[in-house]
Design an enzyme around this catalytic site. Structure first.
Site, PDB file in Angstrom:
ATOM      1  N   VAL A 296       0.862  -1.185   0.000  1.00  0.00           N
ATOM      2  CA  VAL A 296       0.000   0.000   0.000  1.00  0.00           C
ATOM      3  C   VAL A 296       0.895   1.231   0.000  1.00  0.00           C
ATOM      4  CG1 VAL A 296      -1.872   1.212   1.164  1.00  0.00           C
ATOM      5  CG2 VAL A 296      -1.732  -1.279   1.285  1.00  0.00           C
ATOM      6  N   THR A 338      -8.814   4.972  -4.276  1.00  0.00           N
ATOM      7  CA  THR A 338      -7.735   5.401  -3.390  1.00  0.00           C
ATOM      8  C   THR A 338      -7.117   4.255  -2.596  1.00  0.00           C
ATOM      9  OG1 THR A 338      -9.423   5.967  -1.753  1.00  0.00           O
ATOM     10  CG2 THR A 338      -8.611   7.737  -3.164  1.00  0.00           C
ATOM     11  N   GLY A 339      -7.632   3.032  -2.708  1.00  0.00           N
ATOM     12  CA  GLY A 339      -6.998   1.884  -2.068  1.00  0.00           C
ATOM     13  C   GLY A 339      -7.676   1.431  -0.800  1.00  0.00           C
ATOM     14  N   THR A 341     -10.037  -0.973  -0.398  1.00  0.00           N
ATOM     15  CA  THR A 341     -10.081  -2.444  -0.381  1.00  0.00           C
ATOM     16  C   THR A 341      -8.686  -3.022  -0.144  1.00  0.00           C
ATOM     17  OG1 THR A 341     -11.946  -2.388  -1.917  1.00  0.00           O
ATOM     18  CG2 THR A 341     -10.781  -4.470  -1.682  1.00  0.00           C
ATOM     19  N   LEU A 342      -7.670  -2.416  -0.739  1.00  0.00           N
ATOM     20  CA  LEU A 342      -6.297  -2.888  -0.544  1.00  0.00           C
ATOM     21  C   LEU A 342      -5.868  -2.732   0.907  1.00  0.00           C
ATOM     22  CD1 LEU A 342      -3.783  -4.018  -1.954  1.00  0.00           C
ATOM     23  CD2 LEU A 342      -3.081  -1.660  -2.396  1.00  0.00           C
ATOM     24  N   GLU A 555      -1.545  29.633 -28.629  1.00  0.00           N
ATOM     25  CA  GLU A 555      -0.854  28.871 -27.585  1.00  0.00           C
ATOM     26  C   GLU A 555       0.453  29.542 -27.186  1.00  0.00           C
ATOM     27  OE1 GLU A 555      -2.452  26.621 -26.123  1.00  0.00           O
ATOM     28  OE2 GLU A 555      -4.057  26.407 -27.580  1.00  0.00           O
ATOM     29  N   HIS A 558      -0.310  32.105 -24.472  1.00  0.00           N
ATOM     30  CA  HIS A 558      -0.397  31.510 -23.133  1.00  0.00           C
ATOM     31  C   HIS A 558       1.000  31.247 -22.566  1.00  0.00           C
ATOM     32  CE1 HIS A 558      -4.709  31.059 -23.057  1.00  0.00           C
ATOM     33  NE2 HIS A 558      -4.727  30.288 -24.157  1.00  0.00           N
TER      34      HIS A 558
END
Length: 728
Positions: A296, A338-339, A341-342, A555, A558
């Site tokens: 994790v 986001t994890g 279950t992990l 572009e 910008h």
């Protein structure tokens, strides 16, 4: 067939066919004049043969023998019989009805109706000399009539129509004469016929059958043997027919049940199985030995809080020695991917305890009581294997707020059972319930109170450090270039969850495989990031030179404003390659995640948004500006409105917030709009002044975009510094 009813004073009423009575009385009529003692004489109807002239076929009609005793007239005297004959057959005297040709009697039984049928069908009688047609027949002779008139003989075959009613007559006669004598009483003749017909026929013995058929003695054994064999064969055939019918019914029943099972999603066959066995996961827990906290990444705070739960499962005596209680449940709250279950699997893997997995939708069922039964089965299995972990994913589908609804009167049984199992009258020691949801507002208040879910752990989206760890974790599983800098990709993926980053790495690997490369480089990672953020490239789009030139200067405007504005975010890339709905874009790359922004940073974002429209106006004139700046104005207007109404960054309106403009006065609304317009106009003027002061750099950057289409941050810096780019 006509029926005749006789009612005697001594013998009960008997119903017999009228033809039988006529034959017997006709015989009596002919014999009464010669001898008065012949009351018991037998009237017989001999078999007659009617030879058909056309077909030469013989039709035999054999009638049964009848006498006065069988008709119940044996007790009548001679005078009574004479009167009965005269009353029933008044026209049978020789004076009134002479015998016809051939010596036949006037009353006879005929089973043939062929002449009348032929006459009714064709209009003339058939025979050697056809007669003229009656009045109801055709007025003109038919062709068949003309042919038959001219012919001297009858060469055609004529249909023979007969009525086979001898067997039916015999059955009725036997039922009438072989039943026991009934008590006297008045019964109508038509009712007597119905009553006698329904009482059945006594079975005739084999010996009487041989005697009645006049079978010779030498052939009686053969007749009995053949009768027995025929009976046995018929019995075997009947048994086989019944067995076949029974098998057919069984097959049809099975097919019907299978059809019902296929049509219904929750057939009654499987209801009992599912309700008795409960959840599959409850019967077979999973051992999560291969998943630990090392797998994790990016959620360090959540891991630290769940580490305490692991200690509870490993060494519960450490906490109960001081009088404390083990936690009942842990609620994981966070966005999708986001994890959560992990993390639950990692808790079970770290503690090395059984892991029971169930989704909230598995408890929902159309049948009443099924959801509550499954929860009972799940907790029963878990308590038998304690200590263990029960993980319920998507908890809001089963633990939603309880409401009174006439559509779902029994919907509260499942959550009530869950509440009782988590913190009810019975203790629930050693079982940790971990729930996961991304919609905690929908949960019932009784479910999230202390004593059920004691801990609530927030699992947010990872920050730049967490995204870097997640990217490095997934990049280890594929072949990558050692020069890849995961932190650069992490800086450009603000708001990505762990699942999004895993998808990014997978898309980059697929791109490298399509390009037939040996490893994944930064180019493939950037491609995958742009594809996820802005959509796939549109290389097939045919853009003319004029629109391409306008896009390049748009572009570049910008990029110039972003490069020379102090508090603007650093530039990551500029391109005029169409992708998604846009013809080009400039991506910004923050150095770190911004938890809060200053007023100067917000104004810098507004200035960068205005740079595209300002560049079009300066280069092509006010009359040739395009609609390409619509999305830029949306973002700039949103920032200016938030500064005025939410952030308190306007001096005239002060620090007051205006969440709902519909509830404010017209004067306040006008003041808010005025301040927003002022901020936007000032931003537009700042961008115009900056581009006019850097017109040379603006032109060089636009030319480079027209040549290379895509420039990264280093290449943009070289162009703005006036240095030449390396040829690609």
């Amino acid at each position: 067939m006509n029926m005749f009813s006789l009612s005697m004073a001594v013998q009960p009423q008997v119903t017999v066919p009228l033809s039988h009575l006529i034959n017997v009385l006709h015989s009596l009529k002919s014999s009464v004049g010669s001898s008065s003692s012949s009351s018991s004489s037998v009237a017989t109807c001999k078999s007659r043969k009617h030879k058909e002239h056309a077909s030469d076929s013989e039709l035999h009609c054999t009638e049964s023998m009848w006498n006065l005793r069988e008709l119940g007239l044996s007790d009548l005297g001679t005078q009574q019989l004479h009167e009965l004959v005269n009353r029933v057959l008044p026209r049978l005297s020789p004076q009134e009805a002479p015998l016809p040709l051939g010596g036949q009697t006037t009353w006879r039984m005929s089973h043939l109706s062929t002449p009348s049928f032929y006459h009714n069908k064709h209009g003339f009688a058939w025979g050697p000399s056809p007669v003229s047609a009656p009045v109801f027949s055709r007025q003109r002779p038919s062709p068949l009539h003309s042919v038959c008139t001219e012919l001297q003989h009858w060469p055609v075959l004529v249909q023979s129509r007969s009525f086979k009613t001898l067997r039916i007559k015999t059955r009725r006669q036997q039922s009438a004469f072989e039943r026991p004598v009934e008590s006297e009483g008045f019964t109508p003749s038509f009712m007597k016929g119905f009553l006698t017909r329904d009482k059945g026929v006594e079975v005739e013995s084999l010996d009487s059958l041989l005697k009645n058929k006049n079978v010779p003695d030498a052939q009686q054994d053969t007749f009995k043997r053949g009768f027995a064999e025929g009976f046995l064969k018929a019995q075997a055939l009947t048994q086989r027919t019944q067995d076949s019918l029974r098998r057919t019914r069984l097959i049809l029943l099975v097919l019907l049940l299978v059809g019902l099972y296929g049509i219904s999603k929750t057939p009654f066959i499987s209801v009992r199985f599912r309700t008795t066995t409960g959840l599959d996961s409850a019967v077979d827990p999973v051992q999560m030995k291969n998943v630990t906290f090392e797998h994790v990444k990016g959620v360090e705070e959540a891991k630290n809080e769940l580490q305490e739960v692991v200690e509870f499962l490993k060494n519960p005596q450490k906490f109960t020695a001081l009088g404390g209680k083990l936690p009942k449940g842990v609620l994981l709250v966070g966005p999708p991917g986001t994890g959560k279950t992990l993390l639950a699997r990692a808790v079970a893997g770290e503690a090395d305890v059984p892991f029971y997995y169930a989704s909230g939708s598995e408890f929902d069922e159309m049948f009443v009581g099924v959801g509550a039964s499954r929860i009972r089965n799940l907790f029963r299995e878990a308590k038998g294997n304690a200590p263990c972990v029960i993980f319920i994913d998507e908890l809001d589908s089963v633990g939603g707020k309880r409401i009174e609804s006439p559509m779902h009167p029994y919907s509260r049984q499942t959550i009530n059972q869950l509440l009782a199992e988590m913190d009810g009258f019975k203790p629930n020691e050693g079982v940790i319930i971990i729930g996961a949801t991304n919609f905690p507002e929908a949960l019932d208040n009784a479910l999230i109170r202390p004593g059920r879910f004691d801990m609530q752990v927030t699992v947010p989206k990872p920050d730049v450090k967490g995204r870097t760890e997640i990217l490095n974790w997934y990049l280890k599983k594929i072949k990558v270039d050692p020069a890849i800098e995961a932190n650069i990709i992490a800086r450009g993926t603000v708001g990505f969850s762990g699942a999004d980053l895993e998808n990014l790495v997978n898309q980059a690997a697929l791109k490298a495989a399509v390009d037939e490369k040996d490893m994944v480089t930064m180019k493939e990672l950037e491609f995958a990031k742009d594809k996820i953020l802005m959509g796939p490239e549109r290389r097939s789009a045919q853009i003319d030179k004029k629109n391409k030139l306008i896009t390049a200067y748009h572009e570049s405007g910008h990029a110039i404003v972003a490069y020379y504005t102090k508090d603007a975010m650093p530039i990551n890339k500029a391109t005029i390659m169409p992708r998604g709905p846009s013809l080009g874009h400039v991506s910004m790359l923050p150095e770190n995640d911004r938890w809060s922004e200053t007023r100067s940073q917000l104004l810098a974002q507004m200035d960068v948004s205005m740079g595209g429209r300002v560049a079009e106006e300066i280069i092509f004139g006010h009359e040739y500006i395009t609609t390409g700046a619509s999305s830029d104005f949306d973002s700039a207007t949103k920032i200016a409105k938030m500064m005025v109404t939410r952030f308190g960054m306007c001096e005239k309106l002060g620090v007051m917030t205006y969440t709902d403009m519909t509830l404010t006065s017209p004067e306040t609304q006008a003041a808010v709009e005025h301040e927003v317009r002022v901020l936007l106009k000032e931003s537009y003027e700042r961008a115009k002044a900056l581009l006019k002061s850097h017109a040379k750099e603006h032109k060089n950057l636009a030319d480079a975009l027209l040549m290379y289409e895509t420039l990264d941050a280093k290449e943009i810096q070289l162009v703005l510094e006036g240095k030449a780019l390396e040829t690609r």
